[in-house]
Design an enzyme around this catalytic site. Structure first.
Site, PDB file in Angstrom:
ATOM      1  CD  GLU A  85      -2.917  -1.231   2.276  1.00 36.23           C
ATOM      2  OE1 GLU A  85      -4.116  -0.948   2.164  1.00 36.23           O
ATOM      3  OE2 GLU A  85      -2.414  -1.606   3.348  1.00 36.23           O
ATOM      4  CD  GLU A  99      -3.512  -6.289   3.606  1.00 34.31           C
ATOM      5  OE1 GLU A  99      -2.769  -5.304   3.705  1.00 34.31           O
ATOM      6  OE2 GLU A  99      -3.564  -7.004   2.575  1.00 34.31           O
TER       7      GLU A  99
END
Length: 703
Positions: A105, A125
């Site tokens: 990210e 995730e």
């Protein structure tokens, strides 16, 4: 300036260095350091571009997941990465090692990305029951397209640099020094007059197909990730990238993240994340204890289990000698190993050269003297005590001093086996699970006289061969099989009462077990458990209904998949299980003959009887000191017994249900069912009545 994030400017290129061992996780000090650096850069004019690099073996490999429980202090990840993206000068990320989660990210918030050829990039995730919550659900679709981004995040698997380049996730792959390559890339951008290229400003290239993509992914998730919330919420968040402005998409992502972070699913997966790391903390293993070297391994038994164990060591380059009673057995075993490797070659996970290299590490013999220079010998033969004792006496006679003697027994008394030798301190249980070259669990059984350096060696060995090693003390069945005993007992008992095997397994699989317990017996061979009970008559209660279903099937030679019939039939071309009316009729008739009260348990009762009996046995294991921690039991069951990770393991699941609820139900079953099986474990009763949990019991032991 933060100690973990530093800034330097040379030749008008700013270098932002993150140095926070071991994996440069985006914890609070790193976030605070990055915020300070990029705030500083916003007010400076002495640079034309910036490069973000990480010291050590990897780029940022995720966030600090412990902060989900302690609270995430600002700056929050979303805000920080927005700050990076808003930089007025081009920002280049230099990726090496594994850029995972928050690392990916951060990279997507940078304007350009250069990756080392060995780098791997991903958003895993979902394996923690959460979604990429630092802009990942909004930036990934804008960068590589909605469909490709869904693939990346739903699979959770990191992609290699070459694939990342193909997807558009990175702009260049460096053949040599990635930091130097990123610096050169930044200088090139400046020379060409290129400014920031913000991912947030990009359009989702396949937005026109968004409805079709979303529907397909929702169907995929419903089929492959049932009972889970986070995958469905992930699809919702990523769909927003194609329909909402970036800022609104980020807000939705943040709202969903907050919902998921403290839900049971995420707490369960965080629990296992830490539990997997806790298993190596063993009382008595101090820093001064050193592991023994494992340079050559002997395996006794060339069957399925022995061959699988041999592959574990050949896979890491350790020579293995396999011992069996005949050349015929040995050659058959080698042939099976070769076929297993050939399947890997056909799938592309192994090269032909690697296959031959691994096969070249395997030698065979019928003479135990071939193990005279082995550092470790593992017996992997049938579950017969006298056979194992004979083997250990032979091993004791030929193995050099300091060699470790391991047994793959799944139920037998390791102390009794060790007593056969003159070196019981060197004996340990190494209970692999079939197929041993695939299954991740290794139960490491510490005998009464097993030395601490042998125990440490076993834990280190497990890590080397990519297994999760969990320590158990000696008892019948150790942790996993002992808890499976009441679990299977109740399943079989309910069939005698009037349920069908499909009722039992359907309820368990619908709840999340990888395979129902009766289907597991069919797969493993029904005679395996039956033989164990025959070999351990002291473990069998005076109850004619106890595992009577298995005994009937063995008497009829219906042993499961290998004979085409067990609890189910397997006679269709695809070998899928199908109900067997003859077996169902036979078992229901046997229940009547034994005066088992007829009933038709529903799904809730099936789950309660199977799971609560298992949990109650787990509490006994903790009291007896067989398992060190409740979390160790959870690791055993999620790594080796198909217990769904999103439920955290049986003991964590018990805490989520409430120990008082489980205690009360066991008391109730003690009145309506056979009380000899339904007496609450004292530890369960104590915790339930005090309003405590297994997690709190674990924590209290650490004080």
């Amino acid at each position: 300036m933060s100690d973990v994030v530093t800034l330097s400017v040379t030749d008008r290129i700013a270098t932002v260095t993150i140095d926070s061992p071991p994996v440069n996780a985006a914890d609070h000090p790193v976030r605070a350091g990055l915020q300070k650096v990029f705030t500083d850069l916003a007010g400076r004019a002495d640079y034309d571009a910036a490069v973000v690099v990480c010291a050590g073996r990897t780029f940022m490999a995720g966030a600090d997941i412990g902060e989900f429980d302690t609270g995430i202090k600002p700056p929050h990840h979303q805000d920080l990465f927005n700050l990076v993206e808003s930089c007025a000068k081009p920002v280049v990320a230099a990726l090496h090692g594994t850029a995972l989660g928050a690392g990916t990210e951060l990279a997507m918030a940078c304007h350009y990305r250069v990756a080392d050829k060995g780098a791997r990039i991903g958003l895993p995730e979902l394996s923690l029951g959460i979604i990429p919550g630092a802009g990942g659900t909004q930036r990934a679709p804008r960068l590589i397209g909605l469909d490709a981004a869904m693939d990346l995040v739903l699979s959770g698997k990191p992609v290699p640099a070459a694939k990342a380049l193909e997807l558009g996730l990175v702009d260049e792959v460096a053949a040599a020094d990635v930091n130097a390559a990123a610096l050169a890339y930044a200088k090139k951008l400046v020379a060409e007059g290129k400014g920031p290229r913000r991912t947030c400003d990009l359009a989702v290239k396949d937005a026109a197909k968004a409805a079709e993509i979303i529907a397909a992914r929702q169907a995929q998730v419903a089929k492959t990730m049932k009972n889970r919330t986070s995958p469905l919420k992930l699809v919702e968040a990523m769909a927003a990238a194609a329909s909402l402005p970036f800022a609104e998409g980020l807000k939705l992502e943040a709202d969903i993240s907050r919902q998921l972070e403290h839900a049971v699913e995420a707490r369960a997966m965080r629990h296992l994340f830490f539990a997997d790391r806790e298993v190596r903390k063993i009382p008595g293993i101090t820093k001064d204890i050193k592991a023994r070297p494992i340079r050559k391994v002997g395996i006794i038994g060339a069957g399925t289990m022995g061959g699988g164990i041999a592959m574990c060591f050949a896979n890491i380059g350790v020579p293995v000698t396999i011992i069996d009673v005949s050349d015929e057995n040995l050659q058959r075993g080698l042939g099976i190993i070769r076929k297993n490797y050939e399947r890997s070659v056909s799938r592309g996970s192994l090269t032909a050269e690697q296959l031959e290299s691994r096969m070249g590490l395997l030698s065979v013999s019928t003479d135990y003297a071939a193990l005279k220079d082995a550092d470790l010998a593992i017996e992997a033969v049938f579950e017969k005590m006298e056979l194992k004792k004979d083997i250990f006496a032979r091993l004791d006679a030929v193995l050099p001093a300091g060699a470790i003697l391991g047994t793959n027994t799944s139920t037998l008394d390791i102390d009794e086996i060790a007593a056969t030798t003159k070196r019981p301190a060197d004996v340990i249980g190494l209970h692999f699970f079939s197929p041993a070259n695939v299954m991740p669990l290794l139960e490491i059984v510490q005998g009464a006289k097993t030395s601490m350096d042998v125990l440490l060696t076993a834990l280190d060995m497990a890590k080397l061969i990519k297994k999760t090693g969990v320590v158990s003390k000696v008892c019948y069945g150790f942790i996993g099989n002992r808890m499976m005993d009441p679990y299977g007992r109740e399943a079989e008992r309910m069939v005698l009462e009037g349920a069908t095997p499909a009722d039992i397994d359907g309820a368990l699989e619908g709840w999340g077990m990888a395979m129902g317990i009766l289907a597991v017996y069919d797969m493993a061979g029904i005679e395996v458990g039956d033989n164990t009970r025959i070999a351990n008559p002291h473990m069998v209660p005076d109850d004619p209904s106890f595992y009577r279903c298995s005994a009937l099937l063995v008497a009829n030679k219906w042993l499961g998949q290998k004979t085409g019939r067990g609890y189910y039939r397997y006679d269709s071309p695809d070998r899928k299980r199908a109900p067997c009316p003859e077996v169902i009729e036979m078992m229901h008739a046997e229940g009547k003959r034994l005066n088992v009260p007829a009933r038709k348990p529903g799904k809730d009762e099936i789950l309660e009887r199977c799971l609560y009996s298992m949990i109650n046995e787990g509490a006994k294991l903790l009291e007896e000191g067989i398992a060190l921690r409740a979390s160790d039991i959870d690791v055993v069951y999620t790594a080796g017994y198909g217990f769904p990770r999103y439920r955290g393991g049986p003991m964590f699941y018990a805490d989520t249900v409430g120990l008082k609820v489980i205690y009360d139900k066991i008391v109730e079953f003690g009145k309506t069912l056979d009380p000899r099986y339904w007496t609450p474990a004292p530890l369960l009763e104590k915790l339930a009545k005090s309003g405590s949990t297994f997690a709190e019991w674990d924590a209290s032991k650490g004080k």
